[in-house]
Design an enzyme around this catalytic site. Structure first.
Site, PDB file in Angstrom:
ATOM      1  N   ASN A   1       0.847  -1.204   0.000  1.00 27.36           N
ATOM      2  CA  ASN A   1       0.000   0.000   0.000  1.00 27.36           C
ATOM      3  C   ASN A   1       0.881   1.252   0.000  1.00 27.36           C
ATOM      4  O   ASN A   1       0.667   2.187   0.762  1.00 27.36           O
ATOM      5  CB  ASN A   1      -0.957  -0.015   1.196  1.00 27.36           C
ATOM      6  CG  ASN A   1      -2.092   0.983   1.034  1.00 27.36           C
ATOM      7  OD1 ASN A   1      -2.342   1.480  -0.053  1.00 27.36           O
ATOM      8  ND2 ASN A   1      -2.774   1.297   2.117  1.00 27.36           N
TER       9      ASN A   1
ATOM     10  N   GLU B   1       1.317  -3.143  -4.997  1.00 26.66           N
ATOM     11  CA  GLU B   1       0.938  -1.754  -4.725  1.00 26.66           C
ATOM     12  C   GLU B   1       2.143  -0.938  -4.271  1.00 26.66           C
ATOM     13  O   GLU B   1       2.132  -0.310  -3.215  1.00 26.66           O
ATOM     14  CB  GLU B   1      -0.215  -1.675  -3.712  1.00 26.66           C
ATOM     15  CG  GLU B   1      -1.581  -1.668  -4.375  1.00 26.66           C
ATOM     16  CD  GLU B   1      -2.669  -1.039  -3.522  1.00 26.66           C
ATOM     17  OE1 GLU B   1      -3.054   0.115  -3.815  1.00 26.66           O
ATOM     18  OE2 GLU B   1      -3.146  -1.700  -2.578  1.00 26.66           O
TER      19      GLU B   1
ATOM     20  N   ASP C   1      -1.517 -10.226  -4.140  1.00 28.30           N
ATOM     21  CA  ASP C   1      -2.827  -9.790  -3.674  1.00 28.30           C
ATOM     22  C   ASP C   1      -3.798 -10.134  -4.801  1.00 28.30           C
ATOM     23  O   ASP C   1      -3.846  -9.462  -5.824  1.00 28.30           O
ATOM     24  CB  ASP C   1      -2.793  -8.291  -3.392  1.00 28.30           C
ATOM     25  CG  ASP C   1      -4.151  -7.740  -2.986  1.00 28.30           C
ATOM     26  OD1 ASP C   1      -5.132  -8.511  -2.938  1.00 28.30           O
ATOM     27  OD2 ASP C   1      -4.233  -6.526  -2.721  1.00 28.30           O
TER      28      ASP C   1
ATOM     29  N   ASN D   1      -7.099 -10.326  -4.470  1.00 32.64           N
ATOM     30  CA  ASN D   1      -8.362  -9.604  -4.298  1.00 32.64           C
ATOM     31  C   ASN D   1      -9.582 -10.509  -4.429  1.00 32.64           C
ATOM     32  O   ASN D   1     -10.644 -10.081  -4.872  1.00 32.64           O
ATOM     33  CB  ASN D   1      -8.451  -8.421  -5.275  1.00 32.64           C
ATOM     34  CG  ASN D   1      -7.949  -7.125  -4.641  1.00 32.64           C
ATOM     35  OD1 ASN D   1      -8.313  -6.788  -3.515  1.00 32.64           O
ATOM     36  ND2 ASN D   1      -7.098  -6.408  -5.347  1.00 32.64           N
TER      37      ASN D   1
ATOM     38  N   HIS E   1      -2.417  -4.635   4.633  1.00 33.68           N
ATOM     39  CA  HIS E   1      -2.214  -6.072   4.464  1.00 33.68           C
ATOM     40  C   HIS E   1      -1.124  -6.543   5.429  1.00 33.68           C
ATOM     41  O   HIS E   1      -0.234  -5.774   5.802  1.00 33.68           O
ATOM     42  CB  HIS E   1      -1.760  -6.404   3.041  1.00 33.68           C
ATOM     43  CG  HIS E   1      -2.804  -6.198   1.994  1.00 33.68           C
ATOM     44  ND1 HIS E   1      -3.446  -7.241   1.358  1.00 33.68           N
ATOM     45  CD2 HIS E   1      -3.316  -5.054   1.455  1.00 33.68           C
ATOM     46  CE1 HIS E   1      -4.301  -6.760   0.468  1.00 33.68           C
ATOM     47  NE2 HIS E   1      -4.248  -5.442   0.506  1.00 33.68           N
TER      48      HIS E   1
END
Length: 267
Positions: A10, A36, A152, A154, A256
């Site tokens: 992130n 990310e 990730d 999702n 995360h």
């Protein structure tokens, strides 16, 4: 043992400000796949080419401050593959493959960041397009080499993969179509399957301890209202070497948590 970690940062600048680099140094992964990154090449230069002595390789999004994946490794790859051949999604910086090939074997470590559809129908449709394009790529790779995809994804695959599964059945990340895609990918006899969810191989019944992502809204983290969105998806040969797994929650570097799995083999 080969220690492999997956972590959605992130934002690499945010995660490093929260202490992720000392944590990497302390835990000593052989390889850490990150998603990310939210940075461009110019942001990485002079600061993030290496973390804790591991050499970084990256796939950046064209859009600034968006997406981007990387792999930090202590082993020199034989080849670095940026993107998986989709013009739409390669522009978003979602796929990086490091190959560690020898005369005796073909082996890849992949960092991938699947689209989120939670912002609205337009992005959900993009997510479905990604899944449609990505599945044949994985099947082709499976026919040619051993690999582990860290990322990730999702998608929470089963009800045990998120806290409030009943109320999320119409929400992105737990839609029937997304879950069916994962089921097919992990099917043991379907020719369109054959990959292994390595965490679930080691922890088939874990529920509250399995989550890797918590919304920043409300008290989701404090109340452990989480989702398992981060995976190691491996070919069967590599998955058979998995021995232990850890989801690190003592410190928070991101929304995360890092997912680490140790494998009984080396590059």
């Amino acid at each position: 043992m080969f220690r492999l970690t997956s972590l959605n940062l992130n934002g690499i600048r945010s995660a490093t400000s929260k202490g992720v680099e000392p944590w990497i140094a302390a835990t000593g992964p052989d390889c850490i796949c990150v998603q990310e990154v939210k940075a461009q090449a110019a942001d990485i230069a002079g600061r993030f080419e290496q973390l804790a002595g591991l050499q970084g390789h990256f796939h950046f999004a064209e859009k600034k401050g968006y997406s981007g994946v990387g792999v930090y490794t202590r082993h020199e790859p034989s080849e670095v593959i940026v993107g998986f051949g989709s013009a739409e999604f390669d522009a978003e910086g979602r796929y990086l493959e490091l190959r560690f090939d020898t005369p005796a074997r073909k082996l890849s470590i992949i960092s991938a960041y699947f689209p989120s559809g939670s912002s609205g129908e337009e992005r959900q449709q993009a997510k479905f397009r990604f899944l449609d394009a990505f599945h044949p790529h994985l099947m082709q790779a499976k026919g040619q080499r051993e690999f582990i995809l860290c990322g990730d994804v999702n998608i929470a695959h089963q009800p045990i993969d998120l806290k409030n599964w009943r109320s999320n059945q119409k929400n992105s990340g737990f839609l029937p179509e997304e879950r069916a895609w994962m089921t097919k990918l992990l099917h043991t006899t379907d020719p369109g399957g054959g990959l292994v969810d390595v965490y679930r191989q080691l922890q088939p019944d874990a529920t509250d301890t399995a989550y890797t992502w918590w919304s920043n809204r409300g008290q989701a983290y404090a109340n452990n209202v989480g989702w398992r969105l981060d995976y190691h998806l491996a070919t069967a040969g590599l998955a058979s070497g998995a021995r232990s797994t850890t989801i690190y929650k003592t410190e928070r570097f991101s929304d995360h948590a890092p997912l680490t799995i140790e494998y009984d083999w080396n590059l």
